[in-house]
Design an enzyme around this catalytic site. Structure first.
Site, PDB file in Angstrom:
ATOM      1  N   GLU A  61       0.817  -1.209   0.000  1.00 60.48           N
ATOM      2  CA  GLU A  61       0.000   0.000   0.000  1.00 60.48           C
ATOM      3  C   GLU A  61       0.856   1.267   0.000  1.00 60.48           C
ATOM      4  O   GLU A  61       0.570   2.215  -0.729  1.00 60.48           O
ATOM      5  CB  GLU A  61      -0.923   0.028   1.238  1.00 60.48           C
ATOM      6  CG  GLU A  61      -1.876  -1.130   1.335  1.00 60.48           C
ATOM      7  CD  GLU A  61      -1.365  -2.276   2.190  1.00 60.48           C
ATOM      8  OE1 GLU A  61      -2.175  -2.863   2.923  1.00 60.48           O
ATOM      9  OE2 GLU A  61      -0.148  -2.597   2.134  1.00 60.48           O
ATOM     10  N   CYS A  89      -2.667  -2.771   7.358  1.00 58.41           N
ATOM     11  CA  CYS A  89      -2.238  -2.706   8.754  1.00 58.41           C
ATOM     12  C   CYS A  89      -2.423  -1.273   9.261  1.00 58.41           C
ATOM     13  O   CYS A  89      -2.818  -0.380   8.511  1.00 58.41           O
ATOM     14  CB  CYS A  89      -0.769  -3.130   8.867  1.00 58.41           C
ATOM     15  SG  CYS A  89       0.387  -1.935   8.146  1.00 58.41           S
TER      16      CYS A  89
END
Length: 164
Positions: A61, A89
């Site tokens: 990401e 996360c």
């Protein structure tokens, strides 16, 4: 964001993220892949590279956000959608908030460590200056199978390693 994206487009874009995740698996990385679309344009794509780059922040990401910001020419990705094979996360969810990404689509949720919604709910925290909408479970079985297979193989290799 203007018009809603059809589910078929979400699935097609998630397949691109899955290809990135497969690259991660082939490199011995945890198989997570991400792609970012700015409107109809693919602006960023990446796979986990923490071991490859020796960088704990080199999650798919984060790398895709960096690429997309460069492609768009703005750190605000307000017309973008992030597709990722596993729920982000806490670190990645924070980056999503900072980048102002309005929609995040993921395959499998992470009830133990999910920073976006499952565990820490960072993308929906009212005290932060941005909240992102989420769509979960897109190609969930394929995303889960890739990660589960990766860790199954790792456990098998560890079990068969005489030094392990």
């Amino acid at each position: 964001m203007n018009e809603p994206v059809p589910m078929a487009a979400h699935e097609s874009r998630m397949r691109l993220a899955l290809r990135q995740a497969q690259r991660a698996a082939e490199a011995g990385e945890v198989p997570v892949g991400a792609v970012i679309y700015n409107g109809e344009t693919l602006a960023g794509k990446a796979w986990n590279q923490t071991r490859t780059l020796n960088d704990p922040t080199a999650h798919a990401e984060i790398l895709a956000i960096t690429q997309a910001a460069a492609a768009v020419g703005d750190w605000r990705l307000t017309d973008s959608i992030l597709y990722v094979t596993k729920e982000p996360c806490a670190m990645c969810a924070g980056a999503i908030v900072l980048a102002r990404i309005p929609l995040v689509v993921w395959g499998m949720s992470d009830p133990l460590r999910g920073g976006a919604l499952s565990r820490f709910k960072i993308l929906q925290t009212p005290e932060l200056n941005h909240r992102a909408e989420v769509i979960t479970g897109v190609l969930e079985e394929e995303c889960a199978a890739l990660i589960q297979g990766f860790f199954r193989q790792r456990r098998l290799e560890s079990k068969n390693d005489p030094d392990g």
